[in-house]
Design a protein around this motif. Sequence first.
Motif, mmCIF file in Angstrom:
data_model
loop_
_atom_site.group_PDB
_atom_site.id
_atom_site.type_symbol
_atom_site.label_atom_id
_atom_site.label_comp_id
_atom_site.label_asym_id
_atom_site.label_seq_id
_atom_site.Cartn_x
_atom_site.Cartn_y
_atom_site.Cartn_z
ATOM 1 N N MET A 1 0.192 11.332 -2.314
ATOM 2 C CA MET A 1 1.069 10.171 -1.231
ATOM 3 C C MET A 1 -0.662 9.998 -0.417
ATOM 4 O O MET A 1 -0.951 8.986 -0.266
ATOM 5 N N GLY A 2 -1.374 11.267 0.490
ATOM 6 C CA GLY A 2 -1.948 10.858 1.408
ATOM 7 C C GLY A 2 -3.497 9.844 0.730
ATOM 8 O O GLY A 2 -4.020 8.247 1.281
ATOM 9 N N SER A 3 -3.693 10.572 -0.730
ATOM 10 C CA SER A 3 -5.282 10.111 -1.232
ATOM 11 C C SER A 3 -4.622 8.621 -1.967
ATOM 12 O O SER A 3 -5.426 7.837 -1.463
ATOM 13 N N MET A 4 -3.672 8.243 -1.974
ATOM 14 C CA MET A 4 -3.303 6.688 -1.784
ATOM 15 C C MET A 4 -3.059 5.897 -1.423
ATOM 16 O O MET A 4 -3.600 4.812 -1.643
ATOM 17 N N LEU A 5 -2.266 5.994 0.789
ATOM 18 C CA LEU A 5 -3.328 5.462 1.200
ATOM 19 C C LEU A 5 -4.383 5.044 1.951
ATOM 20 O O LEU A 5 -4.580 4.377 1.836
ATOM 21 N N LYS A 6 -4.688 6.142 1.297
ATOM 22 C CA LYS A 6 -6.730 6.214 2.127
ATOM 23 C C LYS A 6 -7.556 5.236 1.072
ATOM 24 O O LYS A 6 -7.984 4.332 1.207
ATOM 25 N N ASN A 7 -7.014 5.194 -0.805
ATOM 26 C CA ASN A 7 -7.532 4.760 -1.385
ATOM 27 C C ASN A 7 -7.707 2.507 -1.213
ATOM 28 O O ASN A 7 -7.904 2.055 -1.345
ATOM 29 N N ALA A 8 -5.566 2.564 -0.420
ATOM 30 C CA ALA A 8 -5.262 1.462 -0.390
ATOM 31 C C ALA A 8 -6.202 0.482 0.719
ATOM 32 O O ALA A 8 -5.732 -0.412 0.652
ATOM 33 N N LEU A 9 -6.547 1.275 2.496
ATOM 34 C CA LEU A 9 -7.617 1.320 3.001
ATOM 35 C C LEU A 9 -8.691 0.895 2.672
ATOM 36 O O LEU A 9 -9.406 0.377 3.271
ATOM 37 N N LYS A 10 -8.870 0.486 1.288
ATOM 38 C CA LYS A 10 -10.278 1.019 1.282
ATOM 39 C C LYS A 10 -11.186 -0.624 1.556
ATOM 40 O O LYS A 10 -12.192 -0.503 2.192
ATOM 41 N N ASP A 11 -9.922 -1.961 1.387
ATOM 42 C CA ASP A 11 -10.483 -3.052 1.174
ATOM 43 C C ASP A 11 -10.622 -3.216 2.961
ATOM 44 O O ASP A 11 -11.262 -4.726 3.225
ATOM 45 N N VAL A 12 -9.527 -3.001 3.587
ATOM 46 C CA VAL A 12 -9.300 -3.760 5.271
ATOM 47 C C VAL A 12 -10.018 -2.912 6.216
ATOM 48 O O VAL A 12 -9.706 -2.991 7.347
ATOM 49 N N LEU A 51 1.519 0.602 3.300
ATOM 50 C CA LEU A 51 2.917 1.695 3.040
ATOM 51 C C LEU A 51 3.692 1.231 2.191
ATOM 52 O O LEU A 51 4.007 1.402 1.250
ATOM 53 N N ILE A 52 4.859 0.075 2.895
ATOM 54 C CA ILE A 52 5.427 -0.803 1.865
ATOM 55 C C ILE A 52 5.555 -1.244 0.944
ATOM 56 O O ILE A 52 6.277 -1.149 0.305
ATOM 57 N N ASN A 53 4.376 -1.664 1.092
ATOM 58 C CA ASN A 53 3.782 -2.543 0.125
ATOM 59 C C ASN A 53 3.092 -1.275 -1.378
ATOM 60 O O ASN A 53 3.870 -1.987 -2.652
ATOM 61 N N LYS A 54 2.784 -0.757 -1.351
ATOM 62 C CA LYS A 54 2.721 0.745 -2.422
ATOM 63 C C LYS A 54 3.483 1.197 -2.920
ATOM 64 O O LYS A 54 3.933 1.721 -4.033
ATOM 65 N N ILE A 55 4.411 1.687 -1.435
ATOM 66 C CA ILE A 55 6.295 2.553 -1.817
ATOM 67 C C ILE A 55 7.321 1.339 -1.935
ATOM 68 O O ILE A 55 7.655 1.087 -1.115
ATOM 69 N N LYS A 56 7.511 1.119 -3.529
ATOM 70 C CA LYS A 56 8.666 0.031 -3.400
ATOM 71 C C LYS A 56 9.866 0.345 -3.023
ATOM 72 O O LYS A 56 10.334 -0.262 -3.010
#
Length: 280
Positions: A1-12, A51-56
């Motif tokens: 889950m931590g890697s998911m969040l970090k990957n999602a933050l790469k663009d911002v 987070l709330i957008n990625k984890i439905k």
Amino acid sequence: MGSMLKNALKDVFAKEEIEKVYSSFDIIGDIIIIKIPEELDGKKEIIAKILINKIKTVKTVFQQISSVEGEYRTRRLCFLTGINKSITEYREHGCIFKVDVLKTYFSPRLSTERLRVSKLIRNNEIIVNMFAGIGTYSIILAKKNPDCIVYSIDSNPDANDLCIINSKLNKVQDRVIPILGNARTIIATQLKGKATRVLMPLPEQAAEFIDSAIMALENNKGIIHYFAHIKAKSKLNALEEGKVNCHNNFQCYQYKIICGRVIREVGPRIYQTVFDLEIL
């Protein structure tokens, strides 16, 4: 889950900001609780929305702004996004629990330990859970072992109320007996000599209640699951230091260590341990 969040933050986020994001967070039912470093406090809403957008399945995100504190071991939380609510339903090992993340202590990170203890219970055991919270240990033990009785003690009225509710939800209300009060007083006045097994899942203070735990055992003999926080250089070293802690705190009694394990690291070089002891 931590890697998911970090990957999602790469663009911002800048690379150096992403490196500061904590790699883990708690998911309790449809609620996320996350720690956010002080340097990123101004961007906490962005993190929460991602987070709330990625984890439905998640509907609420809180920021943890204090460690576990106070008599009831609660943590201060700041609502970030989603539905502003603190009560959720959490499922574990075939059981369902109502949890109030603001008013009660609860950790999903003890799931493996709860299942481990449930597999150790023998036929017709009488168990005293000295620090039961919302009843997670007690209910899982009773659900997995239909002929045991669990006295489920906690001093937090909100936790005790939820233990009553959760016992009924899981249809073990005839075998889980919630008791509101201080474990030391309850054992001395109601449960002296009743138990074959005692749980002490309060690592911050369990050492202060050892005499009461042994008082709860039938003829002062039986099994104790003793939890502690141990300062150590490493996980392996924590086991050795944990044995020393057991000796220092149980030296007035005859005992043997059945097994010991490190459950998790709870801070820099601070480990939560559990030792299964037989009091002889």
